[in-house]
Scaffold this motif. Structure first.
Motif, PDB file in Angstrom:
ATOM      1  N   MET A  44       7.606  -0.731  17.010  1.00  0.00           N
ATOM      2  CA  MET A  44       7.001  -1.642  16.034  1.00  0.00           C
ATOM      3  C   MET A  44       5.893  -0.941  15.263  1.00  0.00           C
ATOM      4  O   MET A  44       5.815  -1.021  14.036  1.00  0.00           O
ATOM      5  N   GLY A  49      10.121  -2.720  26.444  1.00  0.00           N
ATOM      6  CA  GLY A  49      11.539  -2.507  26.203  1.00  0.00           C
ATOM      7  C   GLY A  49      11.779  -1.238  25.412  1.00  0.00           C
ATOM      8  O   GLY A  49      10.842  -0.609  24.943  1.00  0.00           O
ATOM      9  N   LYS A  89       6.891   1.508  12.437  1.00  0.00           N
ATOM     10  CA  LYS A  89       7.298   0.967  11.136  1.00  0.00           C
ATOM     11  C   LYS A  89       6.168   1.049  10.134  1.00  0.00           C
ATOM     12  O   LYS A  89       6.405   1.155   8.932  1.00  0.00           O
ATOM     13  N   ALA A 141      11.549   5.719  23.379  1.00  0.00           N
ATOM     14  CA  ALA A 141      10.607   5.042  22.492  1.00  0.00           C
ATOM     15  C   ALA A 141      10.551   3.582  22.906  1.00  0.00           C
ATOM     16  O   ALA A 141      11.568   2.897  22.895  1.00  0.00           O
ATOM     17  N   THR A 142       9.384   3.114  23.329  1.00  0.00           N
ATOM     18  CA  THR A 142       9.297   1.723  23.777  1.00  0.00           C
ATOM     19  C   THR A 142       8.989   0.807  22.610  1.00  0.00           C
ATOM     20  O   THR A 142       8.455   1.223  21.598  1.00  0.00           O
ATOM     21  N   LEU A 143       9.335  -0.453  22.791  1.00  0.00           N
ATOM     22  CA  LEU A 143       9.227  -1.429  21.710  1.00  0.00           C
ATOM     23  C   LEU A 143       7.888  -1.468  20.997  1.00  0.00           C
ATOM     24  O   LEU A 143       7.846  -1.456  19.763  1.00  0.00           O
ATOM     25  N   PRO A 144       6.760  -1.531  21.757  1.00  0.00           N
ATOM     26  CA  PRO A 144       5.487  -1.579  21.035  1.00  0.00           C
ATOM     27  C   PRO A 144       5.354  -0.386  20.073  1.00  0.00           C
ATOM     28  O   PRO A 144       4.883  -0.556  18.950  1.00  0.00           O
ATOM     29  N   HIS A 171      15.831  -5.957  15.294  1.00  0.00           N
ATOM     30  CA  HIS A 171      14.392  -5.721  15.242  1.00  0.00           C
ATOM     31  C   HIS A 171      13.609  -7.020  15.078  1.00  0.00           C
ATOM     32  O   HIS A 171      12.539  -7.190  15.666  1.00  0.00           O
ATOM     33  N   LEU A 205      13.561  -8.512  18.513  1.00  0.00           N
ATOM     34  CA  LEU A 205      12.659  -7.798  19.412  1.00  0.00           C
ATOM     35  C   LEU A 205      11.199  -8.104  19.077  1.00  0.00           C
ATOM     36  O   LEU A 205      10.376  -8.316  19.971  1.00  0.00           O
ATOM     37  N   GLU A 206      10.897  -8.177  17.773  1.00  0.00           N
ATOM     38  CA  GLU A 206       9.528  -8.509  17.377  1.00  0.00           C
ATOM     39  C   GLU A 206       9.163  -9.884  17.909  1.00  0.00           C
ATOM     40  O   GLU A 206       8.086 -10.101  18.440  1.00  0.00           O
ATOM     41  N   MET A 254       8.688  -9.875  21.692  1.00  0.00           N
ATOM     42  CA  MET A 254       7.496  -9.113  22.085  1.00  0.00           C
ATOM     43  C   MET A 254       6.240  -9.898  21.765  1.00  0.00           C
ATOM     44  O   MET A 254       5.342 -10.015  22.596  1.00  0.00           O
TER      45      MET A 254
END
Lengths: 254, 516
Positions: free
Chosen positions: A198, B364, A201, A192-195, B349, B352-353, B356
């Motif tokens: 996010m 990532g 959520k 699962a990549t960061l974008p 988090h 990371l936010e 990004m």
């Protein structure tokens, strides 16, 4: 295609953790132990997301049954690309005795409620190794099943499934709606990549109780005891080939 | 010859000059006393001629066999792997490998060898990267492989006392069952011995969080060159009574004494560990990510490592590992360790936010499960292994001001051009430590000449260390002057002469040849 896929994901003790049996031998220690999504469920999610990326299905819904913590597992599925989640609340004693029969009743009820066209599950969970939920769900819904799938393709309105069986590979064609259970070689689940983490959520997880679905989660099984497997015996070092042959003879191996 | 007043460059030049003089005087034949090593004669990294130690006789073997029955190895096949280093670049020809089980046995061995003037090479897991763990000639190998008992563990103070031959990973497993962890962790954990870690002052992946062995080692038991047992195995956090002798032995690479037991302070096992694997498009952004990380994750940060795109392609090519994110010029591995999973995830988090949305990081992934964490860490830990498949590797372990770290890699690429197959950079960027690796299909003296002393002069110019954590061993002993002033090296020589007058402990290592 307007198909909707339901994917079942189970929260289990992480595969790398060393399992300990509780001192009272009623089960294994789960408190404070690292949990994660069942590896076969990950493969199921990956397959569903792949189908959506190929535009063969429209929506992927991730479902999990259990206490508050299973929301983490649903979030992981959302981060991998599922569109929304359903948390079926089962806790306490009910959760301890929750097994394939109750879960398949829940999934069957949800499939009808959500008008799902396809259910993808992991072939089995690594904690109980039951390998029953997929099959039972299909039976309850009277849907065809493609289990131990190592390849899945949608062709017209049918599903072509290559199954891993003892003798090799078996290819079957089944009608939709159907239940598929994922085997190891079906795919390699993505990170699962960061974008996406996010984005996940913001995706919705609906809460539902088994009673709302008309399902009775009481169990007809009683666990009598849980024991550790027998300790592996230490090996014996021998000095000469003569000794080796002697020991092998002693052990009745030659 | 007093070389104290020359600069490092001049000292090395003088060294070469002396060799050339010797050649002109007629010492042209290859000296049979000079063993085969990876470098050619006349190179500061090659071995010097054999010093006049005694040779092992049948009487010596009889003594050892009586002292260590069944644990005196003379079979050449069994000796082979202990005579060669992990990188397969240095080979000695020892004919005797001893495996003591107790400190008392080590003491008797050293007392005997000291009287007989027999050289000894202490050996732990033989995972060292500078040729310090194997004999150069026929030194007797003193192995700690049978000294693997845990002596005590106090689970209130977290103080572990164990013999020097305990394998790091075994100690980690032992501690993890008791809710503690070792304060250090490195890629070689499956083979390295704690005694070796302490003798080389190993750094590793957790130094950022738990500090170096100089802080976490509380006590040592050491056997000196003449067999005297120095028991400083204190298990106290605080003890200011006299000079702190253990600091001499930590990092001395087996040249001042043989460490036989260690007492070390262990931290509690963190309840929550997270690993993030991030991609950055420039080193500058990597540094800014580090700043941000320090600020937002400060107290839970336990590792900050990097690798470049070249490393990633080697991992994919030789070890078939998958890149979990989109291709980037730089990759970062961040580990957090804390006592509360929810708090840590929130902090992580938010961080990371932040990185990004500000585009410091281009992509990532994050892992909380043990299996995924292992998979992400292997992308950093297995680079060394991937490099071994490329042919011959020239390794440089350099400490530099953090902003300069990648400049060295880029300058090296420009400087070497086509001569090198790969020039890669990775390492403990959080500690200012770069692992610069250069590969060629086979060893290439011309390439080596282009790399050295260029890399050491570059490092010296920025007041860095030519060996951040690997030590000097055989290969780098003569480069010590690039990072230490001659007065310091001279004092080191005096200490060595005092503790080991006959020089039998791990000769030809750590201190430069001209110290004699």
């Amino acid at each position: 295609m307007s198909a909707r896929v339901l994917v079942g994901v189970k929260r289990v003790i992480d595969y790398a953790v060393k399992i300990r049996v509780k001192p009272d031998r009623t089960g294994v220690v789960t408190d404070g132990v690292k949990h994660s999504m069942n590896p076969f469920c990950e493969i199921a999610v990956e397959e569903a997301v792949k189908l959506k990326e190929k535009k063969l299905v429209k929506e992927v819904v991730a479902v999990s049954c259990g206490p508050q913590q299973v929301q983490e597992t649903i979030r992981t599925a959302l981060a991998m690309g599922a569109d929304r989640g359903i948390h079926v609340e089962v806790s306490g004693k009910d959760y301890e005795t929750l097994g394939p029969l109750q879960v398949s009743k829940i999934l069957a009820a949800l499939a009808k409620k959500e008008q799902a066209d396809l259910i993808i599950l992991g072939k089995q969970a690594i904690d109980d190794d039951c390998n029953q939920t997929g099959q039972m769900t299909a039976a309850l819904l009277d849907w065809p099943q493609g289990t131990f799938a190592s390849e899945v393709n949608i062709e017209a309105d049918k599903l072509k499934v290559v199954r891993e069986i003892d003798g090799g590979l078996e290819t079957i064609k089944i009608n939709l709606p159907a239940v598929v259970t994922a085997d190891l070689r079906l795919n390699t689940p993505r990170y699962a990549t960061l974008p996406n983490i996010m984005k996940a959520k913001k995706k919705k997880i609906a809460n539902v109780k088994p009673a709302d679905l008309g399902v009775d989660v009481s169990s007809r099984l009683e666990v009598l005891k849980v024991d550790e497997p027998p300790q592996r015996q230490a090996g014996v070092k021998v000095e000469t080939v003569h000794d080796l042959v002697g020991k092998l003879k002693e052990a009745g191996r030659i | 010859m007093n070389v104290r007043h020359y600069t490092p460059r001049q000292q090395i030049a003088l060294f070469h000059f002396v060799i050339i003089l010797q050649k002109l005087k007629g010492h042209e034949e290859v000296n049979p006393e000079t063993p085969y090593t990876s470098d050619t004669v006349g190179n500061p990294g090659a071995a010097p001629p054999r010093l006049p130690f005694s040779r092992v006789t049948q009487e010596d073997l009889a003594f050892f066999r009586t002292l260590l029955p069944g644990r005196t190895i003379t079979d050449p096949d069994l000796l082979k792997s202990s005579n060669v280093d992990w990188l397969k670049t240095v080979e000695g020809n020892s004919e005797v490998l001893l495996r003591p089980k107790t400190t008392e046995e080590v003491s008797q061995i050293l007392r005997y060898c000291n009287e007989r003037n027999l050289a000894v090479c202490p050996q732990g897991g033989n995972t060292g990267l500078v040729g310090g763990s194997v004999p150069v000639f026929d030194e007797i190998i003193l192995s700690t492989s049978l000294m693997k008992q845990v002596i005590t563990f106090d689970n209130i103070s977290g103080i572990l006392t164990c013999q020097a031959g305990c394998v790091l990973e075994n100690l980690s497993n032992y501690l993890e069952e008791r809710d503690f962890i070792m304060p250090l962790d490195l890629g070689a954990k499956g083979s390295c011995h704690i005694g070796g870690n302490v003798s080389t002052n190993a750094g590793g992946l957790r130094l950022l969080r738990y500090g170096s062995l100089r802080g976490t080692v509380l006590g040592l038991e050491v056997v000196l060159a003449d067999g005297r047992i120095l028991n400083c195995l204190a298990t106290l956090r605080k003890d200011n009574t006299g000079y702190d002798l253990k600091q001499l032995f930590i990092g001395s690479e087996g040249t001042l004494g043989v460490i036989t037991a260690v007492s070390i302070l262990c931290p509690r096992k963190p309840k929550a560990v997270n690993v993030a694997f991030l991609g950055c498009s420039s080193f500058q952004q990597l540094l800014e990510t580090f700043q941000c990380c320090r600020g937002m994750l400060g107290e839970i940060l336990s590792a900050f490592e990097f690798l470049d795109a070249s490393c990633m392609s080697l991992l994919e090519k030789h070890l078939k590992l998958t890149n979990p994110i989109t291709e980037s010029p730089f990759y970062i591995v961040i580990e957090t360790a804390g006592s509360n999973a929810t708090h840590d995830e929130e902090k992580l988090h938010k961080f990371l936010e932040e990185v990004m949305t500000s585009s410091l990081v281009t992509d990532g992934t994050v892992a909380t499960e043990a299996t995924k964490i292992k998979a992400l860490w292997s992308l950093r830990e297995r680079v060394t292994e991937a490099l071994t498949h490329e042919g011959y590797t020239y390794k440089y372990d350099i400490s530099l001001p953090v902003e300069k770290i990648y400049d060295l890699v880029q300058d090296m690429r420009g400087h070497l051009g086509d001569m090198a197959k790969n020039v890669v950079g990775y390492g403990h960027v959080g500690d200012g430590n770069l692992h610069l690796n250069i590969t060629s299909p086979s060893k290439d003296p011309a390439l080596l000449a282009a790399i050295e002393p260029y890399v050491y002069e570059w490092t010296s110019k920025w007041k860095g260390s030519i060996s951040a954590e690997h030590g000097l061993g055989l290969k780098k002993r003569n480069y010590i002057y690039y990072s230490k002033p001659s007065e310091a090296v001279a004092l080191m020589g005096s200490i060595k002469a005092m503790l080991d007058p006959k020089g039998i402990l791990n000769p030809y290592k750590t201190l430069p040849d001209n110290i004699h």
